[in-house]
Motif scaffolding. Structure first.
Motif, PDB file in Angstrom:
ATOM      1  N   GLU A  84     102.105  85.311  -8.440  1.00  0.00           N
ATOM      2  CA  GLU A  84     102.860  85.473  -7.193  1.00  0.00           C
ATOM      3  C   GLU A  84     102.542  86.846  -6.596  1.00  0.00           C
ATOM      4  OE1 GLU A  84     107.394  85.100  -5.400  1.00  0.00           O
ATOM      5  OE2 GLU A  84     107.075  85.158  -7.569  1.00  0.00           O
ATOM      6  N   GLY A  86     101.906  89.834  -3.533  1.00  0.00           N
ATOM      7  CA  GLY A  86     102.640  90.374  -2.396  1.00  0.00           C
ATOM      8  C   GLY A  86     103.984  90.971  -2.757  1.00  0.00           C
ATOM      9  N   LYS A  87     104.236  91.229  -4.035  1.00  0.00           N
ATOM     10  CA  LYS A  87     105.527  91.758  -4.476  1.00  0.00           C
ATOM     11  C   LYS A  87     105.389  93.219  -4.911  1.00  0.00           C
ATOM     12  CE  LYS A  87     107.808  87.865  -4.015  1.00  0.00           C
ATOM     13  NZ  LYS A  87     108.884  87.709  -3.022  1.00  0.00           N
ATOM     14  N   GLN A  88     106.516  93.906  -4.932  1.00  0.00           N
ATOM     15  CA  GLN A  88     106.551  95.290  -5.397  1.00  0.00           C
ATOM     16  C   GLN A  88     107.275  95.398  -6.729  1.00  0.00           C
ATOM     17  OE1 GLN A  88     107.216  99.145  -3.030  1.00  0.00           O
ATOM     18  NE2 GLN A  88     109.280  98.659  -3.699  1.00  0.00           N
ATOM     19  N   TYR A  89     106.786  96.305  -7.567  1.00  0.00           N
ATOM     20  CA  TYR A  89     107.407  96.619  -8.847  1.00  0.00           C
ATOM     21  C   TYR A  89     107.649  98.125  -8.888  1.00  0.00           C
ATOM     22  CZ  TYR A  89     105.990  91.917 -10.097  1.00  0.00           C
ATOM     23  OH  TYR A  89     105.843  90.552 -10.110  1.00  0.00           O
ATOM     24  N   GLY A  99     111.152  94.498 -11.451  1.00  0.00           N
ATOM     25  CA  GLY A  99     110.669  93.690 -10.342  1.00  0.00           C
ATOM     26  C   GLY A  99     110.528  92.239 -10.784  1.00  0.00           C
ATOM     27  N   PRO A 100     110.066  91.381  -9.876  1.00  0.00           N
ATOM     28  CA  PRO A 100     109.537  91.688  -8.545  1.00  0.00           C
ATOM     29  C   PRO A 100     110.644  91.885  -7.514  1.00  0.00           C
ATOM     30  CG  PRO A 100     109.412  89.337  -8.939  1.00  0.00           C
ATOM     31  CD  PRO A 100     109.937  89.944 -10.199  1.00  0.00           C
ATOM     32  N   MET A 101     110.277  92.566  -6.418  1.00  0.00           N
ATOM     33  CA  MET A 101     111.198  92.781  -5.317  1.00  0.00           C
ATOM     34  C   MET A 101     110.399  92.871  -4.028  1.00  0.00           C
ATOM     35  SD  MET A 101     112.146  96.692  -6.401  1.00  0.00           S
ATOM     36  CE  MET A 101     112.495  96.116  -8.077  1.00  0.00           C
ATOM     37  N   SER A 102     111.101  92.859  -2.914  1.00  0.00           N
ATOM     38  CA  SER A 102     110.433  92.933  -1.625  1.00  0.00           C
ATOM     39  C   SER A 102     109.878  94.339  -1.408  1.00  0.00           C
ATOM     40  CB  SER A 102     111.405  92.566  -0.498  1.00  0.00           C
ATOM     41  OG  SER A 102     112.511  93.448  -0.503  1.00  0.00           O
ATOM     42  N   GLY A 103     109.038  94.498  -0.396  1.00  0.00           N
ATOM     43  CA  GLY A 103     108.478  95.801  -0.085  1.00  0.00           C
ATOM     44  C   GLY A 103     107.027  95.941  -0.465  1.00  0.00           C
ATOM     45  N   GLY A 104     106.380  94.826  -0.814  1.00  0.00           N
ATOM     46  CA  GLY A 104     104.981  94.872  -1.186  1.00  0.00           C
ATOM     47  C   GLY A 104     104.058  94.728   0.004  1.00  0.00           C
ATOM     48  N   TYR A 105     102.788  94.456  -0.286  1.00  0.00           N
ATOM     49  CA  TYR A 105     101.777  94.262   0.734  1.00  0.00           C
ATOM     50  C   TYR A 105     101.151  92.885   0.541  1.00  0.00           C
ATOM     51  CZ  TYR A 105     101.924  99.311   1.578  1.00  0.00           C
ATOM     52  OH  TYR A 105     102.329 100.582   1.879  1.00  0.00           O
TER      53      TYR A 105
END
Length: 226
Positions: A84, A86-89, A99-105
């Protein structure tokens, strides 16, 4: 379920004898984020026919190792992240990766470094593989320095780099590459590639049986970085 990729690599008995005498092994790495390969993901002593397979499933890790040639990458903290993207850790002050959490690229995994015990950490992706029937768990495929309160952005790749070299071990930094790299472009319809070693050029070439399974220009060559 993640797609599986398969690489078959063939050597002659004469080549195997020379590799054994010289202590030379097969090195497999992966480029990341548009940068050259800097980690020896898998290193193995070849047989006549070698079967290498993996799935596009990742973990993320943090290490205190410096990114210098030959440095092993012990993982002080890690967590599986699957496929998965596009997530931020976050590497927390406790050393735990949350994580995972929003705020990725898009098309990347992001690790924000909030671990204050060192001025910077080394972060990267790790990935499992199977070599000649033996499963190898958790070896790093990338390594990048990340400052305190900065983020490492890591884009995975289905491209493999394969070459021959001595005195290199798995899960270590390799910035000095002494032989030509053969670049193998997996992905899409290209799930299986078969290659054989050409002693005269030091490169790998397609097996003549046509087992490349489609791809226009699936092989590319990169000269040594001496």
């Amino acid at each position: 379920m993640s797609q599986q990729f398969n690489l078959k690599t063939v050597f002659t008995n004469e080549q195997l004898n020379i590799l054994y005498v010289t202590g030379t092994n097969v090195i497999i790495g992966k480029p990341s984020d548009g940068r050259p390969t800097n980690v020896a993901w898998q290193v193995f002593k070849p047989l006549q026919t070698n079967l290498f397979s993996w799935k596009e499933e990742y973990g993320i890790y943090a290490s205190a190792a410096d990114i210098r040639n030959g440095a092993v990458l012990p993982q002080l903290s890690n967590t599986p992240i699957g496929s998965e993207i596009g997530k931020q850790y976050i590497l927390q002050p406790s050393g735990v990766i949350a994580g995972p959490m929003s705020g990725g690229y898009p098309n990347a995994f992001v690790l924000l470094n909030q671990f204050g015990s060192k001025p910077y950490m080394t972060a990267g992706l790790y990935q499992n593989a199977i070599i000649n029937g033996t499963e190898i768990i958790g070896n790093a495929v990338s390594a990048t320095p990340v400052l305190m309160q900065s983020a490492a952005v890591m884009s995975p790749s289905t491209t493999l780099h394969i070459w021959l070299q001595s005195q290199v071990i798995s899960n270590s930094v390799v910035t000095t590459i002494t032989s030509p790299i053969t670049e193998l472009k997996f992905g899409g319809n290209v799930t299986e590639i078969s290659i054989t070693y050409d002693s005269a050029t030091g490169k790998f070439v397609p097996v003549k049986s046509g087992a490349l399974k489609s791809a226009s220009e699936p092989l590319n060559y990169i000269e040594p970085n001496l």
